[in-house]
Design an enzyme around this catalytic site. Sequence first.
Site, PDB file in Angstrom:
ATOM      1  N   HIS A 157       0.843  -1.199   0.000  1.00 40.15           N
ATOM      2  CA  HIS A 157       0.000   0.000   0.000  1.00 40.15           C
ATOM      3  C   HIS A 157       0.872   1.240   0.000  1.00 40.15           C
ATOM      4  CE1 HIS A 157      -4.198  -1.414   0.657  1.00 40.15           C
ATOM      5  NE2 HIS A 157      -3.517  -2.541   0.764  1.00 40.15           N
ATOM      6  N   TYR A 177      -9.037   6.068   7.306  1.00 40.96           N
ATOM      7  CA  TYR A 177      -9.137   6.485   8.710  1.00 40.96           C
ATOM      8  C   TYR A 177     -10.129   7.655   8.739  1.00 40.96           C
ATOM      9  CZ  TYR A 177      -4.909   3.809   9.934  1.00 40.96           C
ATOM     10  OH  TYR A 177      -3.988   2.804  10.159  1.00 40.96           O
ATOM     11  N   PRO A 222      -4.030   0.962  18.662  1.00 43.14           N
ATOM     12  CA  PRO A 222      -3.774   0.477  17.300  1.00 43.14           C
ATOM     13  C   PRO A 222      -3.884   1.523  16.184  1.00 43.14           C
ATOM     14  CG  PRO A 222      -5.880  -0.352  18.116  1.00 43.14           C
ATOM     15  CD  PRO A 222      -5.236   0.346  19.261  1.00 43.14           C
ATOM     16  N   LYS A 224       1.235   0.293  14.965  1.00 47.96           N
ATOM     17  CA  LYS A 224       2.640   0.186  15.361  1.00 47.96           C
ATOM     18  C   LYS A 224       2.998  -1.027  16.222  1.00 47.96           C
ATOM     19  CE  LYS A 224       4.539   3.354  13.265  1.00 47.96           C
ATOM     20  NZ  LYS A 224       4.488   2.596  12.057  1.00 47.96           N
ATOM     21  N   TYR A 269       4.300   6.582  10.031  1.00 48.48           N
ATOM     22  CA  TYR A 269       3.405   5.459   9.722  1.00 48.48           C
ATOM     23  C   TYR A 269       4.157   4.338   9.008  1.00 48.48           C
ATOM     24  CZ  TYR A 269      -0.996   3.127   8.531  1.00 48.48           C
ATOM     25  OH  TYR A 269      -2.025   2.212   8.433  1.00 48.48           O
TER      26      TYR A 269
HETATM   27  P1  RFL Z   1       1.749 -11.355  21.588  1.00 46.13           P
HETATM   28  O1  RFL Z   1       1.314 -11.433  20.180  1.00 46.13           O
HETATM   29  O2  RFL Z   1       0.737 -11.014  22.622  1.00 46.13           O
HETATM   30  O3  RFL Z   1       2.428 -12.750  21.943  1.00 46.13           O
HETATM   31  C1  RFL Z   1       2.750 -13.124  23.270  1.00 46.13           C
HETATM   32  C2  RFL Z   1       2.695 -14.632  23.359  1.00 46.13           C
HETATM   33  O4  RFL Z   1       3.052 -15.044  24.676  1.00 46.13           O
HETATM   34  C3  RFL Z   1       2.141 -16.043  25.110  1.00 46.13           C
HETATM   35  N1  RFL Z   1       2.145 -16.062  26.578  1.00 46.13           N
HETATM   36  C4  RFL Z   1       2.809 -16.977  27.330  1.00 46.13           C
HETATM   37  N2  RFL Z   1       3.569 -18.025  26.976  1.00 46.13           N
HETATM   38  C5  RFL Z   1       4.104 -18.788  27.972  1.00 46.13           C
HETATM   39  N3  RFL Z   1       3.877 -18.530  29.297  1.00 46.13           N
HETATM   40  C6  RFL Z   1       3.124 -17.476  29.683  1.00 46.13           C
HETATM   41  N4  RFL Z   1       2.918 -17.213  30.977  1.00 46.13           N
HETATM   42  C7  RFL Z   1       2.560 -16.650  28.667  1.00 46.13           C
HETATM   43  N5  RFL Z   1       1.759 -15.563  28.701  1.00 46.13           N
HETATM   44  C8  RFL Z   1       1.528 -15.219  27.434  1.00 46.13           C
HETATM   45  C9  RFL Z   1       0.823 -15.617  24.501  1.00 46.13           C
HETATM   46  O5  RFL Z   1      -0.117 -16.682  24.414  1.00 46.13           O
HETATM   47  C10 RFL Z   1       1.283 -15.143  23.123  1.00 46.13           C
HETATM   48  O6  RFL Z   1       1.304 -16.185  22.173  1.00 46.13           O
HETATM   49  O7  RFL Z   1       2.954 -10.331  21.783  1.00 46.13           O
HETATM   50  P2  RFL Z   1       4.158  -9.920  20.787  1.00 46.13           P
HETATM   51  O8  RFL Z   1       4.799 -11.134  20.235  1.00 46.13           O
HETATM   52  O9  RFL Z   1       4.933  -8.935  21.538  1.00 46.13           O
HETATM   53  O10 RFL Z   1       3.426  -9.227  19.545  1.00 46.13           O
HETATM   54  C11 RFL Z   1       2.772  -7.987  19.691  1.00 46.13           C
HETATM   55  C12 RFL Z   1       1.581  -7.884  18.733  1.00 46.13           C
HETATM   56  O11 RFL Z   1       0.774  -9.044  18.870  1.00 46.13           O
HETATM   57  C13 RFL Z   1       0.749  -6.626  18.967  1.00 46.13           C
HETATM   58  O12 RFL Z   1       1.573  -5.528  19.293  1.00 46.13           O
HETATM   59  C14 RFL Z   1      -0.102  -6.233  17.743  1.00 46.13           C
HETATM   60  O13 RFL Z   1      -1.080  -7.192  17.472  1.00 46.13           O
HETATM   61  C15 RFL Z   1      -0.768  -4.875  17.947  1.00 46.13           C
HETATM   62  N6  RFL Z   1      -1.673  -4.476  16.848  1.00 46.13           N
HETATM   63  C16 RFL Z   1      -1.183  -3.955  15.668  1.00 46.13           C
HETATM   64  N7  RFL Z   1       0.141  -3.832  15.476  1.00 46.13           N
HETATM   65  C17 RFL Z   1       0.633  -3.376  14.272  1.00 46.13           C
HETATM   66  O14 RFL Z   1       1.854  -3.261  14.120  1.00 46.13           O
HETATM   67  N8  RFL Z   1      -0.191  -3.046  13.219  1.00 46.13           N
HETATM   68  C18 RFL Z   1      -1.531  -3.144  13.322  1.00 46.13           C
HETATM   69  O15 RFL Z   1      -2.230  -2.898  12.338  1.00 46.13           O
HETATM   70  C19 RFL Z   1      -2.085  -3.574  14.592  1.00 46.13           C
HETATM   71  N9  RFL Z   1      -3.398  -3.700  14.748  1.00 46.13           N
HETATM   72  C20 RFL Z   1      -3.050  -4.622  16.992  1.00 46.13           C
HETATM   73  C21 RFL Z   1      -3.893  -4.203  15.908  1.00 46.13           C
HETATM   74  C22 RFL Z   1      -3.620  -5.164  18.136  1.00 46.13           C
HETATM   75  C23 RFL Z   1      -4.969  -5.272  18.224  1.00 46.13           C
HETATM   76  N10 RFL Z   1      -5.471  -5.855  19.404  1.00 46.13           N
HETATM   77  C24 RFL Z   1      -6.381  -6.931  19.429  1.00 46.13           C
HETATM   78  C25 RFL Z   1      -4.832  -5.537  20.667  1.00 46.13           C
HETATM   79  C26 RFL Z   1      -5.266  -4.307  16.012  1.00 46.13           C
HETATM   80  C27 RFL Z   1      -5.818  -4.807  17.166  1.00 46.13           C
HETATM   81  C28 RFL Z   1      -7.319  -4.841  17.247  1.00 46.13           C
HETATM   82  C1  PHB Z   2      -5.878  -3.848  10.773  1.00 49.76           C
HETATM   83  O1  PHB Z   2      -5.904  -4.108   9.563  1.00 49.76           O
HETATM   84  O2  PHB Z   2      -6.238  -4.677  11.630  1.00 49.76           O
HETATM   85  C2  PHB Z   2      -5.436  -2.506  11.215  1.00 49.76           C
HETATM   86  C3  PHB Z   2      -5.000  -1.595  10.256  1.00 49.76           C
HETATM   87  C4  PHB Z   2      -4.579  -0.338  10.659  1.00 49.76           C
HETATM   88  C5  PHB Z   2      -4.598  -0.003  11.995  1.00 49.76           C
HETATM   89  C6  PHB Z   2      -5.003  -0.919  12.954  1.00 49.76           C
HETATM   90  C7  PHB Z   2      -5.434  -2.183  12.553  1.00 49.76           C
HETATM   91  O3  PHB Z   2      -4.201   1.240  12.364  1.00 49.76           O
END
Ligand code: RFL
Ligand code: PHB
Length: 390
Positions: A72, A200, A291, A295, A383
């Site tokens: 994108h 957005y 989110p 990032k 971004y």
């Molecule tokens: P994770 O993915 O939470 O993984 C941590 C892992 O540790 C396990 N765990 C354990 N394992 C052993 N013993 C324990 N006691 C444990 N406790 C936990 C868990 O089960 C899991 O498998 O962390 P990590 O690896 O640091 O990754 C971070 C990302 O997952 C997170 O920052 C992103 O998903 C955030 N996020 C977004 N980030 C982006 O860069 N771009 C995006 O577009 C974006 N959109 C989002 C998002 C997060 C969202 N939510 C649901 C919070 C959109 C949403 C809606």
């Molecule tokens: C997503 O596709 O889940 C998404 C995209 C952009 C954002 C957050 C989440 O800023």
Amino acid sequence: MRTQVGIIGAGPAGLLLARLLANAGIDSVVVENRSREYVEARIRAGVLEQQTVDLLTEAGVGDRLQRQGLRHDGIYLQWPGERHRIDFPALCDRSVWVYGQTEVVKDLVNARLADGPLFFDISDTAVVDVETDRPKVTFTDADGVARVLECDVVAGCDGFHGVSRQAIPEALRTTFERVYPFAWLGILADVEPSTDELIYAWHPDGFALHSMRSPTVSRLYVQVDPSEKVEDWSDDRVWDALATRMALPGWTLRSGPVTEKSITPMRSFVSGPMRHGRLFLAGDAAHIVPPTGAKGLNLAVADVKVLAEAITAFAKEQRTDLLDAYSDTATRRVWRATHFSWWMTSMLHRSPGSDPFDDQLQLSQLRYVSTSERAAASLAENYTGLPYTT
Ligand code: RFL
Ligand code: PHB
């Protein structure tokens, strides 16, 4: 059991760290308390910075990403009656990629299982002896067997609710937190995206976001009150809210079957330092961003890139300088992303109790970012991702 690096958590941070270390010839063991099916299906991020894509590709886990990821070159900023495109390559010579976190995790799990041990479905995880040069991860494996994993270094990649951060004495930790007075209700829908770029949208009813996962799957979000319940949001109600908030003359939002629906509260959280003795935190274990700036996953990737280099210098040359610098290096980048995420969030969401003055400030900021090349360039470079050394 004995390994060089014990990695807690098989999310993007833990799995990518394991891969980068394996590529450098360093052994690790990954332990995860959920099942493989669960971690591979957890729907979260969708936007990867250019350098995240480059790093995954260099690490040899980018084949499917290169085939199926969607490049994108911009985003749209919208408010009632207007939609403006921010052109990333023109402004900062970089792009972003849409490729679901579920897919990143599947690719990394496959790579990991070829590289070395990964224990799923463990319980009772604990980190001990981190102030010695033989830190240990203790856990109960899927068969109920108590295990002790003796390591040189432990990486706490277990997300916000994990145990690693708590292994740093509270008196040594400083935490910074901002809980936003709103949440995102997100849906995944089997319908062709109605837009070429992410939208957005600011709206008097609240923020809305149109994202996507593939040419046939859309991902959309609406701002809701954090007290809202998913059960109170029928599919029709969600589509109506999205259509209202993203309405633009001549444009139609396509709707389709909803396959997932969930509510995520919005918060910002930073915990420092990211190191105590031989324990190093990476990703959501140390920090959470709202989110809106896309990032979180990219920050987790940036942490483990820096950490993998530091652990490699330590394992191969007994150098401790990069390990000593890790927390400061990573934290600087975390605060930049925290500021950008706060800025995007503040510009685009309606806070409870906001008044017409607040609305006009937000609209003025949106107009400025959409029309001033310099303001747009600042959004674009944040971004698409600032260089790792920032
Ligand atoms: P994770 O993915 O939470 O993984 C941590 C892992 O540790 C396990 N765990 C354990 N394992 C052993 N013993 C324990 N006691 C444990 N406790 C936990 C868990 O089960 C899991 O498998 O962390 P990590 O690896 O640091 O990754 C971070 C990302 O997952 C997170 O920052 C992103 O998903 C955030 N996020 C977004 N980030 C982006 O860069 N771009 C995006 O577009 C974006 N959109 C989002 C998002 C997060 C969202 N939510 C649901 C919070 C959109 C949403 C809606
Ligand atoms: C997503 O596709 O889940 C998404 C995209 C952009 C954002 C957050 C989440 O800023």
